[in-house]
Design a protein around this motif. Structure first.
Motif, mmCIF file in Angstrom:
data_model
loop_
_atom_site.group_PDB
_atom_site.id
_atom_site.type_symbol
_atom_site.label_atom_id
_atom_site.label_comp_id
_atom_site.label_asym_id
_atom_site.label_seq_id
_atom_site.Cartn_x
_atom_site.Cartn_y
_atom_site.Cartn_z
ATOM 1 N N UNK A 200 -89.042 50.710 -28.125
ATOM 2 C CA UNK A 200 -89.411 49.096 -27.562
ATOM 3 C C UNK A 200 -90.747 48.914 -27.886
ATOM 4 N N UNK A 201 -90.918 47.798 -28.596
ATOM 5 C CA UNK A 201 -92.290 47.467 -28.990
ATOM 6 C C UNK A 201 -92.280 45.879 -28.962
ATOM 7 N N UNK A 202 -93.309 45.437 -29.808
ATOM 8 C CA UNK A 202 -93.977 44.012 -29.983
ATOM 9 C C UNK A 202 -92.491 43.572 -30.825
ATOM 10 N N UNK A 203 -91.902 44.033 -31.421
ATOM 11 C CA UNK A 203 -90.841 43.534 -32.266
ATOM 12 C C UNK A 203 -89.501 43.461 -31.536
ATOM 13 N N UNK A 204 -89.551 43.966 -30.289
ATOM 14 C CA UNK A 204 -88.232 43.893 -29.640
ATOM 15 C C UNK A 204 -87.810 45.334 -29.558
ATOM 16 N N UNK A 205 -86.381 45.330 -29.466
ATOM 17 C CA UNK A 205 -85.761 46.735 -29.342
ATOM 18 C C UNK A 205 -85.345 47.089 -30.759
ATOM 19 N N UNK A 206 -85.336 48.468 -30.959
ATOM 20 C CA UNK A 206 -84.797 48.933 -32.126
ATOM 21 C C UNK A 206 -83.642 49.971 -31.685
ATOM 22 N N UNK A 207 -82.599 49.997 -32.102
ATOM 23 C CA UNK A 207 -81.471 50.673 -31.611
ATOM 24 C C UNK A 207 -80.768 51.418 -33.178
ATOM 25 N N UNK A 208 -80.954 52.843 -32.807
ATOM 26 C CA UNK A 208 -80.309 53.794 -34.067
ATOM 27 C C UNK A 208 -79.228 54.569 -33.851
ATOM 28 N N UNK B 120 -75.962 55.337 -38.833
ATOM 29 C CA UNK B 120 -75.498 54.493 -39.916
ATOM 30 C C UNK B 120 -76.961 53.584 -40.246
ATOM 31 N N UNK B 121 -77.956 53.699 -39.378
ATOM 32 C CA UNK B 121 -79.167 52.904 -39.535
ATOM 33 C C UNK B 121 -79.844 52.259 -38.071
ATOM 34 N N UNK B 122 -80.624 51.712 -38.369
ATOM 35 C CA UNK B 122 -81.365 50.981 -37.292
ATOM 36 C C UNK B 122 -81.423 49.463 -37.119
ATOM 37 N N UNK B 123 -81.212 48.951 -36.011
ATOM 38 C CA UNK B 123 -81.196 47.486 -35.994
ATOM 39 C C UNK B 123 -82.021 46.776 -34.901
ATOM 40 N N UNK B 124 -82.593 45.850 -35.100
ATOM 41 C CA UNK B 124 -83.197 45.174 -33.905
ATOM 42 C C UNK B 124 -82.627 44.075 -32.986
ATOM 43 N N UNK B 125 -82.960 44.197 -31.741
ATOM 44 C CA UNK B 125 -82.258 43.434 -30.622
ATOM 45 C C UNK B 125 -83.186 42.739 -29.710
ATOM 46 N N UNK B 126 -83.137 41.795 -29.003
ATOM 47 C CA UNK B 126 -83.869 41.232 -28.172
ATOM 48 C C UNK B 126 -83.505 41.881 -26.841
ATOM 49 N N UNK B 127 -82.130 42.306 -26.665
ATOM 50 C CA UNK B 127 -82.072 43.004 -25.241
ATOM 51 C C UNK B 127 -81.149 44.055 -25.547
#
Ligand SMILES: Cc1cc2nc3c(=O)[nH]c(=O)nc-3n(C[C@H](O)[C@H](O)[C@H](O)COP(=O)(O)OP(=O)(O)OC[C@H]3O[C@@H](n4cnc5c(N)ncnc54)[C@H](O)[C@@H]3O)c2cc1C
Length: 462
Positions: free
Chosen positions: A256-264, A267-274
């Motif tokens: 969790x950081x300024x860019x929002x949420x990263x979920x890994x 297969x990879x990492x994606x950005x989410x708002x919630x």
């Protein structure tokens, strides 16, 4: 602006959240959702097996009728015709006492009798226990004014009202049959909130039960779906866009950081708002630990494992069981089994014509040990335990074994305060929601209610 939402876990909590988000998206909310499920199937602990005409529940077999949220969801999903009450005309539950099944008196609501004549006629309790029940009504004022301000265990609460015998004969087996839990540790405020409210108002629980409207007594205690709880899962899946669902997608880290949420995932990492965290509380805790150690600490709780074994027999006449829903076994060193359900008597349409379906439930330490056994060994233990109580079992036509490790989090004394502290921590992380059975109820209706409410908070208004 499009909002990206990650849901971690595809049990009933994660699915109900995804279903609600899908409904809101259809109404115009700008949402992109990914539901990450570690296994290759959705539903989590909810699973119905259909085999040889038997409808076998591997996890929950019903919901408590008084809580409307699962029924509302089922009706919304077009399952109104499937909603089915338990056969309450023949409701009877037994407790194993001195190696014999003794019927609980009619009209009991957990350990509280609604019918004192039935209580007096019952052979389950000694004269002293019956007297303690009658005396509870006279002690109403004392019980009301001396009720503790804070939480206490279910054991302490039951003992204060009815004494030791009622605790060991009914409260302990009931609670371990439902939560796989230990009455000396379970929080009365978290697992028996209605009784705490009754005490606050009436003092005597028996008086409080008598004062309840006769309407609420007319409903069956449990409600289910004719084709099984799995249908609720199937229908939710059908209403969720296919491209939202990822199976075999275990979430391995979250940041969790300024860019929002990263979920890994692998297969990879994606950005989410919630992030809607609907994985079991142990998994949720380890994923959130790197973000906030204090939050993770509040999520540290005991959990009981459970093992369910269902046996379907073609000919009920060859395996007689007493009339009623099933039996409870008071927890103790001599018994592994916690409960047995006579499924074909509890619900309609669970067996082929003339069949019998019996389900054995193991929890606590016994289930922990059984986690290491194979299916054949587990089924053999279940057969032996059932036979010890019901007499010899014929050969089953169908056998289903399921192990659910650490599946029932234990709401220990102080649980509600812990959840308040946890909610305070969660609020520090914008867009984080904790769902599932570790927090505000373990029952299917509670999970549905919470998940849908959280989804409504997330969805941007269109
Ligand atoms: C034997 C048994 C009988 C029960 N009977 C009843 C009953 O009759 N009535 C009732 O109301 N309730 C009952 N309950 C309680 C109820 O069934 C559960 O509380 C409920 O089903 C839990 O749902 P959940 O979505 O919180 O969790 P789960 O069903 O455990 O789902 C969590 C999901 O998260 C997935 N997951 C785990 N880790 C990850 C990860 N890292 N990334 C992605 N996904 C992950 C899991 O694979 C799983 O699918 C029963 C429970 C048990 C164990």
């Amino acid at each position: 602006m499009m909002k990206r939402v990650a849901i971690v876990g595809g049990g009933v909590a994660g699915l109900a959240a995804a279903y609600e988000l899908a409904r809101l998206a259809r109404e115009g909310a700008a949402l992109q959702v990914v539901l990450f499920e570690a296994s290759t199937r959705l539903g989590g602990i909810i699973e119905t097996v259909h085999e040889g005409g038997f409808v076998m529940e591997c996890g929950p077999d019903a919901w408590v009728t008084e809580k409307p949220w699962a029924r509302e969801l089922a009706e919304e999903l077009g399952l109104g015709d499937e909603v089915m009450p338990s056969n309450d005309a023949t409701r009877k539950t037994y407790v194993l006492v001195d190696k014999k099944l003794q019927a609980m008196p009619d009209g009991m609501r957990m350990m509280v009798p609604g019918d004192l004549d039935a209580l007096d006629a019952s052979e389950l309790f000694s004269a002293e226990a019956k007297q303690a029940y009658h005396h509870e009504i006279d002690r109403a004022e004392e019980l009301r004014t001396t009720a503790p301000d804070g939480d206490e265990s279910v054991a302490e609460f039951t003992r204060r009202h009815f004494g030791e015998e009622v605790l060991t004969k009914i409260a302990a087996p009931l609670l371990s049959g439902v939560f796989g839990g230990d009455v000396a540790k379970l929080s009365v405020r978290a697992v028996m909130a209605p009784f705490v409210a009754m005490e606050r108002e009436h003092g005597s629980l028996i008086s409080a039960l008598r004062a309840r409207s006769s309407d609420s007594k007319k409903h069956a205690v449990f409600t289910t779906l004719r084709s099984g709880m799995g249908t609720l899962v199937d229908r939710m899946i059908a209403a969720i866009p296919e491209e939202w669902i990822r199976l075999a997608a275990e979430v391995r880290f979250i940041s969790y950081g300024e860019e929002g949420w990263l979920v890994g995932t692998a297969r990879g990492v994606e950005r989410f708002d919630a992030v809607m965290m609907a994985a079991p509380v142990d998994v949720a805790r380890s994923l959130l630990q790197p973000l906030d150690a204090e939050m993770a600490q509040e999520m540290e709780m005991d959990a009981s494992s459970s093992v369910v074994v269902g046996f379907g027999f073609p000919d009920a006449l060859k395996f007689a069981v007493p009339p009623g829903f099933g039996f409870l076994v008071p927890p103790g060193p001599d018994s592994l089994l916690l409960a047995g359900t006579f499924v074909d008597q509890k619900f309609a349409d669970r067996v082929p014509q003339g069949g019998r379906l019996v389900r054995a439930f193991f929890g606590g330490k016994a289930a922990e040990r059984m986690m290491r056994c194979g299916n054949d060994e587990t089924a053999a233990v279940a057969r032996m335990e059932l036979a010890r109580i019901l007499g010899p079992l014929p050969a089953p036509q169908v056998t289903v074994v399921r192990r659910w490790p650490r599946s029932l989090p234990q709401y220990a004394v102080g649980h509600l305060d812990r959840i308040k502290r946890l909610d305070d921590r969660v609020r520090e992380f914008s867009g984080l929601y904790l769902l599932g059975n570790g927090y505000r109820g373990v029952g299917v209706p509670d999970l549905v209610r919470d998940a849908r409410a959280a989804a409504r908070q997330i969805a941007p208004q269109s």
